[in-house]
Design a protein around this motif. Structure first.
Motif, PDB file in Angstrom:
ATOM      1  N   GLU A 183      -5.235  -1.993  14.078  1.00 27.04           N
ATOM      2  CA  GLU A 183      -5.759  -1.060  13.076  1.00 27.04           C
ATOM      3  C   GLU A 183      -7.081  -0.501  13.575  1.00 27.04           C
ATOM      4  O   GLU A 183      -7.890  -1.226  14.150  1.00 27.04           O
ATOM      5  CB  GLU A 183      -6.046  -1.732  11.715  1.00 27.04           C
ATOM      6  N   TYR A 208     -12.983  -1.990  12.609  1.00 31.95           N
ATOM      7  CA  TYR A 208     -13.573  -0.924  11.796  1.00 31.95           C
ATOM      8  C   TYR A 208     -15.051  -0.717  12.095  1.00 31.95           C
ATOM      9  O   TYR A 208     -15.489   0.411  12.265  1.00 31.95           O
ATOM     10  CB  TYR A 208     -13.335  -1.183  10.298  1.00 31.95           C
ATOM     11  N   GLN A 234       0.806  -1.222   0.000  1.00 29.23           N
ATOM     12  CA  GLN A 234       0.000   0.000   0.000  1.00 29.23           C
ATOM     13  C   GLN A 234       0.840   1.275   0.000  1.00 29.23           C
ATOM     14  O   GLN A 234       0.322   2.346  -0.313  1.00 29.23           O
ATOM     15  CB  GLN A 234      -0.958  -0.011   1.200  1.00 29.23           C
ATOM     16  N   HIS A 276       1.088  -9.376   4.701  1.00 25.83           N
ATOM     17  CA  HIS A 276      -0.069  -8.482   4.546  1.00 25.83           C
ATOM     18  C   HIS A 276      -0.502  -8.565   3.079  1.00 25.83           C
ATOM     19  O   HIS A 276      -0.487  -7.569   2.354  1.00 25.83           O
ATOM     20  CB  HIS A 276       0.296  -7.053   4.979  1.00 25.83           C
ATOM     21  N   TRP A 277      -0.781  -9.795   2.641  1.00 23.40           N
ATOM     22  CA  TRP A 277      -1.514 -10.102   1.403  1.00 23.40           C
ATOM     23  C   TRP A 277      -0.696 -10.106   0.108  1.00 23.40           C
ATOM     24  O   TRP A 277      -1.246 -10.464  -0.943  1.00 23.40           O
ATOM     25  CB  TRP A 277      -2.711  -9.166   1.224  1.00 23.40           C
ATOM     26  N   TRP A 310      -4.830   3.168  11.691  1.00 24.48           N
ATOM     27  CA  TRP A 310      -4.686   3.005  10.247  1.00 24.48           C
ATOM     28  C   TRP A 310      -5.141   4.296   9.610  1.00 24.48           C
ATOM     29  O   TRP A 310      -6.315   4.573   9.666  1.00 24.48           O
ATOM     30  CB  TRP A 310      -5.519   1.819   9.729  1.00 24.48           C
ATOM     31  N   ASN A 339      -1.731 -10.704   8.577  1.00 19.42           N
ATOM     32  CA  ASN A 339      -2.760  -9.683   8.660  1.00 19.42           C
ATOM     33  C   ASN A 339      -4.077 -10.232   8.133  1.00 19.42           C
ATOM     34  O   ASN A 339      -4.156 -10.679   6.989  1.00 19.42           O
ATOM     35  CB  ASN A 339      -2.389  -8.458   7.814  1.00 19.42           C
ATOM     36  N   GLU A 340      -5.105 -10.192   8.962  1.00 24.18           N
ATOM     37  CA  GLU A 340      -6.483 -10.453   8.552  1.00 24.18           C
ATOM     38  C   GLU A 340      -6.638 -11.665   7.637  1.00 24.18           C
ATOM     39  O   GLU A 340      -7.063 -11.534   6.484  1.00 24.18           O
ATOM     40  CB  GLU A 340      -7.062  -9.210   7.864  1.00 24.18           C
ATOM     41  N   PHE A 359      -6.930   7.262   4.072  1.00 20.83           N
ATOM     42  CA  PHE A 359      -7.008   6.879   5.493  1.00 20.83           C
ATOM     43  C   PHE A 359      -5.923   7.572   6.324  1.00 20.83           C
ATOM     44  O   PHE A 359      -5.796   7.278   7.505  1.00 20.83           O
ATOM     45  CB  PHE A 359      -6.809   5.361   5.641  1.00 20.83           C
ATOM     46  N   ASN A 397      -7.904  -5.682  14.544  1.00 19.25           N
ATOM     47  CA  ASN A 397      -8.208  -4.602  13.605  1.00 19.25           C
ATOM     48  C   ASN A 397      -9.708  -4.372  13.687  1.00 19.25           C
ATOM     49  O   ASN A 397     -10.490  -5.272  13.362  1.00 19.25           O
ATOM     50  CB  ASN A 397      -7.840  -4.990  12.172  1.00 19.25           C
ATOM     51  N   TYR A 443     -12.058 -12.046   0.603  1.00 22.77           N
ATOM     52  CA  TYR A 443     -11.976 -11.133  -0.543  1.00 22.77           C
ATOM     53  C   TYR A 443     -11.082 -11.693  -1.647  1.00 22.77           C
ATOM     54  O   TYR A 443     -11.338 -11.474  -2.815  1.00 22.77           O
ATOM     55  CB  TYR A 443     -11.440  -9.766  -0.089  1.00 22.77           C
ATOM     56  N   TRP A 475     -18.552   3.000   5.260  1.00 19.36           N
ATOM     57  CA  TRP A 475     -18.555   2.061   6.380  1.00 19.36           C
ATOM     58  C   TRP A 475     -19.245   2.730   7.572  1.00 19.36           C
ATOM     59  O   TRP A 475     -19.006   3.920   7.845  1.00 19.36           O
ATOM     60  CB  TRP A 475     -17.110   1.676   6.776  1.00 19.36           C
ATOM     61  N   GLU A 492      -5.519   1.847  -1.369  1.00 17.36           N
ATOM     62  CA  GLU A 492      -6.535   1.122  -0.601  1.00 17.36           C
ATOM     63  C   GLU A 492      -7.114  -0.018  -1.455  1.00 17.36           C
ATOM     64  O   GLU A 492      -8.292  -0.033  -1.804  1.00 17.36           O
ATOM     65  CB  GLU A 492      -7.603   2.093  -0.099  1.00 17.36           C
ATOM     66  N   TRP A 493      -6.267  -0.972  -1.820  1.00 13.78           N
ATOM     67  CA  TRP A 493      -6.680  -2.221  -2.475  1.00 13.78           C
ATOM     68  C   TRP A 493      -7.630  -1.982  -3.644  1.00 13.78           C
ATOM     69  O   TRP A 493      -7.303  -1.158  -4.508  1.00 13.78           O
ATOM     70  CB  TRP A 493      -7.246  -3.186  -1.409  1.00 13.78           C
TER      71      TRP A 493
HETATM   72  C1  PNW Z   1      -7.807  -3.680   6.415  1.00 10.50           C
HETATM   73  N1  PNW Z   1     -14.001  -5.072   5.538  1.00 10.50           N
HETATM   74  O1  PNW Z   1      -8.566  -4.272   5.407  1.00 10.50           O
HETATM   75  C2  PNW Z   1      -6.389  -3.919   5.968  1.00 10.50           C
HETATM   76  O2  PNW Z   1      -5.601  -4.611   6.891  1.00 10.50           O
HETATM   77  C3  PNW Z   1      -5.701  -2.704   5.462  1.00 10.50           C
HETATM   78  O3  PNW Z   1      -4.699  -3.085   4.567  1.00 10.50           O
HETATM   79  C4  PNW Z   1      -6.707  -1.761   4.839  1.00 10.50           C
HETATM   80  O4  PNW Z   1      -6.107  -0.682   4.178  1.00 10.50           O
HETATM   81  C5  PNW Z   1      -7.612  -1.284   5.949  1.00 10.50           C
HETATM   82  O5  PNW Z   1      -8.220  -2.373   6.620  1.00 10.50           O
HETATM   83  C6  PNW Z   1      -8.718  -0.337   5.484  1.00 10.50           C
HETATM   84  O6  PNW Z   1      -9.554  -1.007   4.601  1.00 10.50           O
HETATM   85  C7  PNW Z   1      -9.923  -4.437   5.492  1.00 10.50           C
HETATM   86  O7  PNW Z   1     -14.647  -4.889   4.508  1.00 10.50           O
HETATM   87  C8  PNW Z   1     -10.603  -4.608   4.314  1.00 10.50           C
HETATM   88  O8  PNW Z   1     -14.562  -5.417   6.595  1.00 10.50           O
HETATM   89  C9  PNW Z   1     -11.954  -4.825   4.336  1.00 10.50           C
HETATM   90  C10 PNW Z   1     -12.623  -4.874   5.544  1.00 10.50           C
HETATM   91  C11 PNW Z   1     -11.953  -4.700   6.724  1.00 10.50           C
HETATM   92  C12 PNW Z   1     -10.594  -4.485   6.690  1.00 10.50           C
END
Ligand code: PNW
Length: 452
Positions: free
Chosen positions: A354, A295, A21, A122-123, A395, A166-167, A411, A293, A174, A325, A402-403
């Motif tokens: 995060e 959100y 990223q 991290h992916w 984060w 990571n995640e 962010f 992490n 995804y 979100w 951002e993917w």
């Molecule tokens: C995380 N969702 O990804 C990642 O660890 C980071 O690389 C990313 O930039 C950050 O959160 C913000 O998106 C996520 O949809 C992607 O629930 C998707 C989700 C949650 C976290």
């Protein structure tokens, strides 16, 4: 009500980033292609065809970025190591130039008084490993162990704590189930073996790190799961989603077994993928800490299509980030309480690895300040209720790639002009700097206690 200044003494403040990223320089110094290079080159995968080829050019500008971190007064910096810089094809000896980059980064962080907290994955899987099945292939876990050895042997003398993955849920869901992230597979529930192979990789790496006297964490994106209504069908669907999103990636680590997915109507289970001894191995090395992490919460209703045993539904009335979100700060202590109740004494200390939001605000990003302050206040309520929370890594430091959204979801505490690479701290940068200073002063014996 406790607030963010009541977070405990010794609480660690940080920021988080990830290699693909921010680094750019994707063909430099022998880095091999990752699945994200391949995925972003495919038309229609990422908004406006954006890629991480240049990103924040952090690979060249890391000294400037560390100066920004020093200005914040951080305790720690969470970044990720790009596996394809260390092993361009995912196997074999280390690429010296790749190791040297992280060596320089670590030394520069230590010079700035900041503790490095690397994430090993991290992916950005080396593409060559995707070509042999990626995380669907059990062998990838063993390749990850080899990679871990190379990096830990080089940096372990200066880096005390490591995050393995990571995640893994998001990477499975995804990347392999829905195909909206690399590697772009759309296997739905046939993606489940990628959960086990990632956890196996964690277990193998954790043992190697612990052997070297290093602390081991994992960063899971956990979500409090709530039923859309009290109906039995919605409640059953909620339990199923919780098993797949949260428990699948935490029960094996803390309890030594998987949730019984078949009990929730998830029929394509892990039988055949899990070999004898795997679960022992996954749980064998105790986690020094659990990275969370956070959100937003997830609201679940009974299934509407036959493929999955649940439906994700909107959270009514919640304000939204630029990413759309929902903003629900109280979901954070709710999640931590669930973990505390579910795992009891097996729950290790927690670090928020995060939390943050994208905003379309200009440099005066008041909505980010509101997001962060309300989440930190909510976090403080959890610490005063007996949950051991050691730190918070927002984060992110910089606006970055951002993917699937490309550069459309900023962010960062710091604005990046992707034409000129100029960094400009936002209002949230100054706010976070002052928060860290005031919190530290309050808890240091010498410092004066001042509240803004
Ligand atoms: C995380 N969702 O990804 C990642 O660890 C980071 O690389 C990313 O930039 C950050 O959160 C913000 O998106 C996520 O949809 C992607 O629930 C998707 C989700 C949650 C976290």
């Amino acid at each position: 009500m406790p607030d963010r200044f009541d977070l405990p003494a010794g609480f660690r403040w940080g920021v988080s980033t990830a290699a693909y990223q921010i680094e750019g320089a994707v063909t430099e110094d022998g880095r091999g292609p990752s699945i994200w290079d391949t995925f972003t080159a495919r038309p229609g995968t990422v908004r406006d065809g954006h890629t991480g080829a240049v990103a924040c050019d952090h690979y060249h500008r890391y000294p400037e970025d560390i100066e920004l971190m020093r200005g914040l007064g951080l305790d720690g910096y969470r970044f990720s190591i790009a596996w394809p810089r260390i092993q361009p094809t995912g196997t074999g000896p280390a690429n010296p130039a790749g190791l040297a980059f992280y060596d320089r980064l670590v030394d520069a962080l230590l010079d700035a008084g900041i503790t490095p907290l690397p994430t090993l994955f991290h992916w950005d899987l080396p593409q060559a490993l995707e070509d042999t099945g990626g995380w669907l292939n059990r062998d990838t876990a063993h390749r990850f162990a080899d990679y871990t050895t190379l990096v830990a042997d080089r940096l372990g003398d200066r880096v005390p704590a490591w995050i393995t993955l990571n995640e893994p849920f998001v990477h499975m869901a995804y990347g392999y189930a829905f195909g909206i992230h690399a590697p772009g597979r759309a296997l739905m529930l046939d993606a489940l073996p990628t959960a086990h192979h990632q956890l196996l990789a964690h277990g193998l790496a954790a043992a190697l790190l612990a052997e070297r006297g290093l602390d081991v964490l994992i960063a899971n994106n956990l979500t409090p799961v709530r039923p859309a209504s009290p109906s039995p069908a919605d409640l059953a669907a909620t339990t199923a989603y919780d098993a797949l999103h949260n428990r699948l990636f935490t029960d094996p680590l803390l309890l030594g077994h998987y949730p019984d997915l078949s009990a929730y109507g998830i029929t394509d289970d892990l039988a055949g993928t899990v070999h004898p001894g795997d679960l022992d191995l996954i749980a064998a090395t105790p986690l020094t800490g659990l990275g969370v992490n956070y959100y937003n919460p997830t609201h679940i209703a009974a299934p509407t299509d036959p493929g999955l045993p649940f439906t994700l539904v909107d959270i009514p009335d919640a304000p939204r980030t630029a990413f759309d979100w929902p903003i629900v700060p109280e979901g954070l202590p709710e999640l931590l309480h669930t973990l505390h109740t579910r795992y009891g004494p097996a729950l290790p200390p927690i670090t928020i690895t995060e939390n943050g939001c994208s905003t379309t605000d200009p440099l005066d990003d008041q909505s980010r300040i509101t997001y962060l302050s309300t989440h930190l206040d909510a976090l403080a309520t959890a610490t005063t209720q007996g949950i051991d929370i050691r730190g918070y890594y927002t984060w992110s430091l910089l606006d970055n790639f951002e993917w699937a959204e490309g550069y459309h979801q900023p962010f960062g505490l710091v604005h990046v002009d992707f034409e000129t690479q100029k960094r400009t701290p936002k209002a949230s940068y100054t706010w976070y700097r002052d928060l860290i200073a005031v919190h530290r002063a309050r808890w240091s014996k010498e410092g004066s206690v001042t509240f803004p």
